[in-house]
Structures are given as C-alpha cells and as structure tokens.
Design an enzyme around this catalytic site. Structure first.
Site, PDB file in Angstrom:
ATOM      1  N   LYS A 293       4.650   2.223   4.037  1.00 60.64           N
ATOM      2  CA  LYS A 293       3.417   1.938   3.300  1.00 60.64           C
ATOM      3  C   LYS A 293       3.479   2.660   1.959  1.00 60.64           C
ATOM      4  CE  LYS A 293       1.569  -0.054   6.998  1.00 60.64           C
ATOM      5  NZ  LYS A 293       1.456  -1.536   7.076  1.00 60.64           N
TER       6      LYS A 293
ATOM      7  N   SER B 253       3.667  -6.590   5.529  1.00 60.02           N
ATOM      8  CA  SER B 253       2.565  -5.723   5.098  1.00 60.02           C
ATOM      9  C   SER B 253       2.754  -5.141   3.704  1.00 60.02           C
ATOM     10  CB  SER B 253       2.365  -4.583   6.097  1.00 60.02           C
ATOM     11  OG  SER B 253       3.457  -3.682   6.066  1.00 60.02           O
TER      12      SER B 253
END
Length: 306
Positions: A152, A82
C-alpha cells in the site's frame, strides 16, 4: 651360432636395458622440471573439471542470493488491483530492505510492503505455488506462499491527522492532497459508512496506509476495529518498493508523488504553545513601554499633539 645384426631390445618388443634412456624416462617417477639456470620448477597443477566445481559455484550463488534477499532487496509479485494504476496484477517489484536496518522509517507517499498486521488477509485464497516457485522460495529468491504480505501507499506517519470527508480531497494535517496517482474514475475518499469517512491521528510507531485504487482497496480505512485500529506498526514493514522490475515493458521507478512535497508536518504542541505565547509577550512589552513613556512626558502612536 647364428650370425646377423644385433637388434635393439626395444625394436623387438622387449624391455629396454637397465642403462638406457628409455628406462629412465618411463620407469622413474616424474621429477620436478629444471630450468636453464638450475632452479627446480613445480610441475603444473591439473585444473579441476567444470563438473567438480559446479556444486561449489551453486552453493556460493545460493548463499549470496540468501544474503541479498535478507539484507538488501527482495522481489515481490503483485496479486491484486488495489494499487492500480501505479501497480498492475503480475508486476514484480523490488523492495529495499537495507535502509530499515539503519533505523530508517517509512515516509509519507512511499509504497511499502508490510506483513499482515492483524489478519487483514483472513479468508483470502492462498495461491498454490508450482514446483519451481517452491524451490525459489525455499532458497529465498521468492517469498513463501505462507507469508502474508500486503503493499500500500503510506499516507500518514506518527503524529499526523488524516481526514476523509465526502468524496475528498484527502487531508493530511488539514492540508488537501492533489492525488493524481489515484485510479481514474475513483474519488480520493469513499462515501460509505464502513470506513470511507474518517478522521484519525496516527500514533507514534505506526503508519496509515491506503491503496491507489481507492474503491477497490481494503486498507487502513476498513480495519479500524482491529487490534491496531487500522494502523500498521512500523516493525511490520518489510521495506519500500523502489522499482517495477518485471515485465520489461512495465519497468519504472516508484518515487514519492509531488503531492507529498508540500510541508505536511503536524505542529508539535510545544510549537503551538510558543506560537501563542509570542503575541502575548509582545503585547505586554508594548504596554509596559507605553506606560514608561507616559511617565517620562512622551506619547507614542498616532494622533495630534496638544
């Protein structure tokens, strides 16, 4: 009576005489040594063997490792794609856990590790650690397999308005970001109805996070229906990832990208009100001065005097 030379008892294996030097050297307890000036010296202490000291050294090392992991830095492994290409599967990153203890909060552009805020990882397989990993997690050198952590990039902080329209660019407080770190072939925004198109304002005490691999990251965009509306509470943040430590060929720091160097701050309502009031006050002041000049027989401005 037999004649012959008298033998020393020590020569024939017997005990030395009570007055001999040998008796005083072997039978008496070892006394403190005396120096030439008559002062007594302590006998040298015997050093502990390495094997006796080893458990103590291991204990100290484990305590230090636990303190470092709890208050300074902690290593995390990257299990997904990701955050490509910034991070790859198998990378080990070091996370700064010290600055949050002093009240520091995440800033735009930082890569952060945070605890799962609202079952984002539900249904995801949990890796089975090997015996070595179990031991390392037990002593605090590795995160436990039971911990649910994500990594993230912070895109917005409290007060920011984040917007994705079409394929992008991503906008923060109306300003477009040049996101060179986004995975090659991806667009900054996704053309889908499940969260790819949005406009949100981040509440105070929360952050909005997105993965660099935009089309392969279930981030804040896709959790807008959870209890936090996709936002991550600041108190869930473990710390900022500061460096890729492993493998050696991937060693690199993780700085804030240049896209976040521009002034992205959201204007406060009070500032907006002040900005709107200034022209009005200046206009009213000019009008009053003009009226006073007319009463005094003077005129201002352009034109022809008559």
């Amino acid at each position: 009576m037999t004649s012959g030379n008298a033998e020393d008892p020590a020569d024939r294996g017997g005990s030395p005489g009570p007055g001999s030097d040998a008796a005083s050297a072997t039978d008496a307890p070892r006394a403190a040594e005396t120096s030439d000036d008559g002062e007594e010296r302590e006998p040298p202490r015997q050093q502990r063997s390495f094997w006796k000291e080893l458990p103590l050294l291991i204990g100290i090392a484990l305590v230090l490792a636990l303190l470092i992991k709890t208050f300074l830095v902690q290593a995390f492994s990257i299990p997904s794609d990701s955050m490509q290409n910034t991070l790859q599967q198998g990378d080990r990153v070091l996370v700064d856990k010290l600055t949050p203890w002093f009240g520091s909060e995440p800033e735009r552009g930082e890569v952060v590790v945070f605890n799962d805020p609202a079952d984002w990882l539900i249904g995801e397989p949990t890796p089975e650690p090997n015996p070595v990993q179990r031991v390392l997690s037990w002593i605090g050198l590795m995160p436990s397999a039971d911990e649910k952590d994500l990594i993230k990039r912070v895109v917005g902080v409290g007060g920011d308005t984040i917007e994705c329209e079409g394929t992008g660019p991503l906008k923060v407080n109306g300003k477009a970001l040049d996101e060179s770190y986004v995975y090659a072939g991806n667009t900054p925004c996704s053309m889908d109805d499940h969260g790819g198109q949005f406009k949100v304002t981040v509440p105070e005490g929360k952050i909005w996070v997105m993965g660099d691999h935009r089309q392969n990251s279930l981030d804040s965009r896709y959790h807008q229906n959870d209890e936090n509306q996709g936002f991550v509470p600041v108190d869930k943040v473990v710390g900022r990832a500061i460096v890729i430590a492993w493998p050696p060929t991937r060693w690199a720091t993780l700085p804030v990208p240049d896209a976040f160097d521009q002034n992205l701050g959201a204007a406060a309502p009070g500032a907006l009100g002040l900005a709107g009031a200034v022209p009005l006050v200046l206009w009213r002041r000019r009008r009053l001065l003009g009226a006073g000049d007319a009463r005094n027989g003077r005129v201002t401005g352009s034109g022809t005097a008559r």
